[in-house]
Write a protein that holds these residues in place. Structure first.
Motif, short mmCIF file in Angstrom:
data_model
loop_
_atom_site.label_atom_id
_atom_site.label_comp_id
_atom_site.label_asym_id
_atom_site.label_seq_id
_atom_site.Cartn_x
_atom_site.Cartn_y
_atom_site.Cartn_z
N MET A 27 -10.87 -70.93 -24.29
CA MET A 27 -10.03 -69.61 -24.35
C MET A 27 -11.44 -68.60 -24.53
O MET A 27 -11.22 -67.70 -25.10
CB MET A 27 -9.11 -69.47 -25.61
N SER A 28 -12.39 -68.82 -23.72
CA SER A 28 -13.58 -67.69 -23.61
C SER A 28 -13.13 -66.79 -22.57
O SER A 28 -12.22 -66.93 -21.77
CB SER A 28 -14.93 -68.63 -23.44
N GLY A 29 -14.09 -65.95 -22.40
CA GLY A 29 -13.82 -64.77 -21.25
C GLY A 29 -12.81 -63.76 -21.84
O GLY A 29 -12.66 -63.71 -23.09
N HIS A 33 -10.30 -62.34 -26.11
CA HIS A 33 -10.31 -61.15 -27.11
C HIS A 33 -8.64 -60.45 -26.92
O HIS A 33 -8.30 -59.73 -27.99
CB HIS A 33 -11.25 -60.13 -26.57
N LYS A 34 -7.93 -60.53 -25.78
CA LYS A 34 -6.77 -59.94 -25.72
C LYS A 34 -5.77 -60.95 -26.49
O LYS A 34 -4.79 -60.28 -26.99
CB LYS A 34 -6.52 -60.16 -24.34
N ASP A 40 -3.34 -60.05 -34.02
CA ASP A 40 -3.50 -59.08 -34.89
C ASP A 40 -2.03 -57.97 -35.06
O ASP A 40 -1.86 -58.12 -35.91
CB ASP A 40 -4.79 -58.31 -34.59
N PHE A 41 -2.10 -57.61 -33.66
CA PHE A 41 -0.98 -56.50 -33.54
C PHE A 41 0.58 -57.37 -34.21
O PHE A 41 1.36 -56.67 -34.71
CB PHE A 41 -0.79 -56.03 -32.34
#
Length: 141
Positions: A27-29, A33-34, A40-41
């Motif tokens: 899950m890099s790239g 982050h998305k 988080d949201f």
């Protein structure tokens, strides 16, 4: 290297780099982050939904000879990994509208962006279908 049952990259003279597949598994790239941001949201808005991005178009300029199966495999693996991460966090996913997906698993060319240099974005007709889908989802909550 066999990447899925019935597909052998070597048989079509292709080399498939582990450098391409390892980032999907880790899950890099861009997705890392998305997905983290969505997670988080979801702590603030528990009834959160993510809209699935359209699949690739069969006329994309990056599709060379014998590369269709590889693109399909990578796209499928990427989607499965992202969906798994989102689902594990309780985040709902609105699927790509089924009427926009071809039997081959690509996005129907009727929904391709009008700009021939744009290989990634769908057109306004696609956006209308997704907006209708989002509105129906919101009304059902």
């Amino acid at each position: 290297m066999k990447i899925k049952e019935g597909f052998d990259a070597a048989s079509v003279g292709m080399t498939l780099s582990l450098g391409l597949l390892i980032p999907i598994e880790k899950m890099s790239g861009d997705s890392y982050h998305k997905v983290n941001l969505a997670q988080d949201f979801s702590k603030i808005w528990p009834d959160m939904v993510v809209v699935e991005a359209p699949r690739f178009f069969a006329n994309a300029t990056y599709l060379g000879k014998h590369r269709f199966e590889i693109c399909q495999y990578v796209d499928s693996a990427y989607r499965k990994r992202v969906r798994g991460q989102l689902s594990a966090s309780g985040i709902a996913i609105l699927d790509q509208p089924p009427s926009t997906v071809t039997e081959a698993g690509t996005t129907d060319l009727r929904y391709d962006n009008e700009n021939p240099l744009d290989n990634h974005h769908a057109n306004a007709a696609y956006g209308k279908l997704v907006l209708e889908q989002m509105t129906a989802y919101a009304a059902s909550r």
